[in-house]
Design a protein around this motif. Sequence first.
Motif, PDB file in Angstrom:
ATOM      1  N   ASP A 148      92.251  -0.491  76.951  1.00 43.01           N
ATOM      2  CA  ASP A 148      92.930   0.712  76.464  1.00 43.01           C
ATOM      3  C   ASP A 148      92.207   1.995  76.890  1.00 43.01           C
ATOM      4  O   ASP A 148      92.514   3.074  76.400  1.00 43.01           O
ATOM      5  CB  ASP A 148      93.097   0.656  74.941  1.00 43.01           C
ATOM      6  CG  ASP A 148      91.769   0.514  74.203  1.00 43.01           C
ATOM      7  OD1 ASP A 148      90.713   0.447  74.858  1.00 43.01           O
ATOM      8  OD2 ASP A 148      91.808   0.462  72.960  1.00 43.01           O
ATOM      9  N   PHE A 149      91.226   1.880  77.792  1.00 40.24           N
ATOM     10  CA  PHE A 149      90.461   3.009  78.340  1.00 40.24           C
ATOM     11  C   PHE A 149      89.724   3.793  77.258  1.00 40.24           C
ATOM     12  O   PHE A 149      89.538   5.002  77.368  1.00 40.24           O
ATOM     13  CB  PHE A 149      91.341   3.947  79.178  1.00 40.24           C
ATOM     14  CG  PHE A 149      91.932   3.257  80.368  1.00 40.24           C
ATOM     15  CD1 PHE A 149      91.148   2.940  81.462  1.00 40.24           C
ATOM     16  CD2 PHE A 149      93.275   2.901  80.380  1.00 40.24           C
ATOM     17  CE1 PHE A 149      91.693   2.292  82.559  1.00 40.24           C
ATOM     18  CE2 PHE A 149      93.821   2.256  81.474  1.00 40.24           C
ATOM     19  CZ  PHE A 149      93.027   1.949  82.562  1.00 40.24           C
ATOM     20  N   ARG A 150      89.303   3.070  76.213  1.00 42.99           N
ATOM     21  CA  ARG A 150      88.471   3.684  75.185  1.00 42.99           C
ATOM     22  C   ARG A 150      87.140   2.953  75.141  1.00 42.99           C
ATOM     23  O   ARG A 150      87.029   1.796  75.545  1.00 42.99           O
ATOM     24  CB  ARG A 150      89.156   3.626  73.819  1.00 42.99           C
ATOM     25  CG  ARG A 150      90.422   4.485  73.778  1.00 42.99           C
ATOM     26  CD  ARG A 150      90.976   4.645  72.406  1.00 42.99           C
ATOM     27  NE  ARG A 150      91.437   3.362  71.881  1.00 42.99           N
ATOM     28  CZ  ARG A 150      91.911   3.183  70.648  1.00 42.99           C
ATOM     29  NH1 ARG A 150      91.980   4.213  69.819  1.00 42.99           N
ATOM     30  NH2 ARG A 150      92.325   2.012  70.236  1.00 42.99           N
ATOM     31  N   CYS A 151      86.118   3.638  74.658  1.00 43.23           N
ATOM     32  CA  CYS A 151      84.764   3.094  74.609  1.00 43.23           C
ATOM     33  C   CYS A 151      84.552   2.365  73.274  1.00 43.23           C
ATOM     34  O   CYS A 151      84.699   2.977  72.201  1.00 43.23           O
ATOM     35  CB  CYS A 151      83.758   4.228  74.758  1.00 43.23           C
ATOM     36  SG  CYS A 151      82.037   3.688  74.686  1.00 43.23           S
ATOM     37  N   TRP A 152      84.202   1.088  73.348  1.00 40.59           N
ATOM     38  CA  TRP A 152      83.946   0.280  72.178  1.00 40.59           C
ATOM     39  C   TRP A 152      82.465  -0.111  72.167  1.00 40.59           C
ATOM     40  O   TRP A 152      81.943  -0.621  73.148  1.00 40.59           O
ATOM     41  CB  TRP A 152      84.805  -0.963  72.176  1.00 40.59           C
ATOM     42  CG  TRP A 152      86.254  -0.660  71.984  1.00 40.59           C
ATOM     43  CD1 TRP A 152      87.165  -0.302  72.924  1.00 40.59           C
ATOM     44  CD2 TRP A 152      86.946  -0.648  70.732  1.00 40.59           C
ATOM     45  NE1 TRP A 152      88.385  -0.072  72.359  1.00 40.59           N
ATOM     46  CE2 TRP A 152      88.286  -0.274  71.007  1.00 40.59           C
ATOM     47  CE3 TRP A 152      86.570  -0.907  69.419  1.00 40.59           C
ATOM     48  CZ2 TRP A 152      89.247  -0.177  69.995  1.00 40.59           C
ATOM     49  CZ3 TRP A 152      87.529  -0.818  68.425  1.00 40.59           C
ATOM     50  CH2 TRP A 152      88.847  -0.443  68.710  1.00 40.59           C
ATOM     51  N   CYS A 153      81.802   0.144  71.040  1.00 44.72           N
ATOM     52  CA  CYS A 153      80.381  -0.169  70.889  1.00 44.72           C
ATOM     53  C   CYS A 153      80.212  -1.463  70.096  1.00 44.72           C
ATOM     54  O   CYS A 153      80.973  -1.757  69.181  1.00 44.72           O
ATOM     55  CB  CYS A 153      79.667   0.955  70.137  1.00 44.72           C
ATOM     56  SG  CYS A 153      79.717   2.544  70.971  1.00 44.72           S
ATOM     57  N   THR A 154      79.178  -2.224  70.467  1.00 43.58           N
ATOM     58  CA  THR A 154      78.841  -3.456  69.774  1.00 43.58           C
ATOM     59  C   THR A 154      77.694  -3.175  68.813  1.00 43.58           C
ATOM     60  O   THR A 154      76.699  -2.553  69.201  1.00 43.58           O
ATOM     61  CB  THR A 154      78.422  -4.541  70.777  1.00 43.58           C
ATOM     62  OG1 THR A 154      79.485  -4.715  71.710  1.00 43.58           O
ATOM     63  CG2 THR A 154      78.136  -5.849  70.084  1.00 43.58           C
ATOM     64  N   LYS A 155      77.826  -3.632  67.561  1.00 40.79           N
ATOM     65  CA  LYS A 155      76.772  -3.449  66.562  1.00 40.79           C
ATOM     66  C   LYS A 155      76.621  -4.719  65.754  1.00 40.79           C
ATOM     67  O   LYS A 155      77.502  -5.586  65.756  1.00 40.79           O
ATOM     68  CB  LYS A 155      77.105  -2.285  65.642  1.00 40.79           C
ATOM     69  CG  LYS A 155      78.276  -2.536  64.710  1.00 40.79           C
ATOM     70  CD  LYS A 155      78.439  -1.397  63.731  1.00 40.79           C
ATOM     71  CE  LYS A 155      79.487  -1.778  62.668  1.00 40.79           C
ATOM     72  NZ  LYS A 155      79.504  -0.844  61.579  1.00 40.79           N
TER      73      LYS A 155
END
Length: 73
Positions: A64-71
């Motif tokens: 979706d061309f969005r930045c997803w962070c892993t936590k």
Amino acid sequence: MAKKSLASLCFFLILLFATQEMMVQTEAKTCEVLSDKYKGPCFAGCDNTCKKQEHLISGRCRDDFRCWCTKNC
């Protein structure tokens, strides 16, 4: 007396090794959250933003061309 000391030592060693075997390392659960700091369409720099600015594990651009962070959850 020596037999008691040897038996006690053997019992202690068996107990020590048995408790070491029971300790199992588990991997932490991770979740993905939408980045608060990354602006614009995601093509590059997402991982750096998540790590440096948001202090999270990693980041990736999704479909979706969005930045997803892993936590860690």
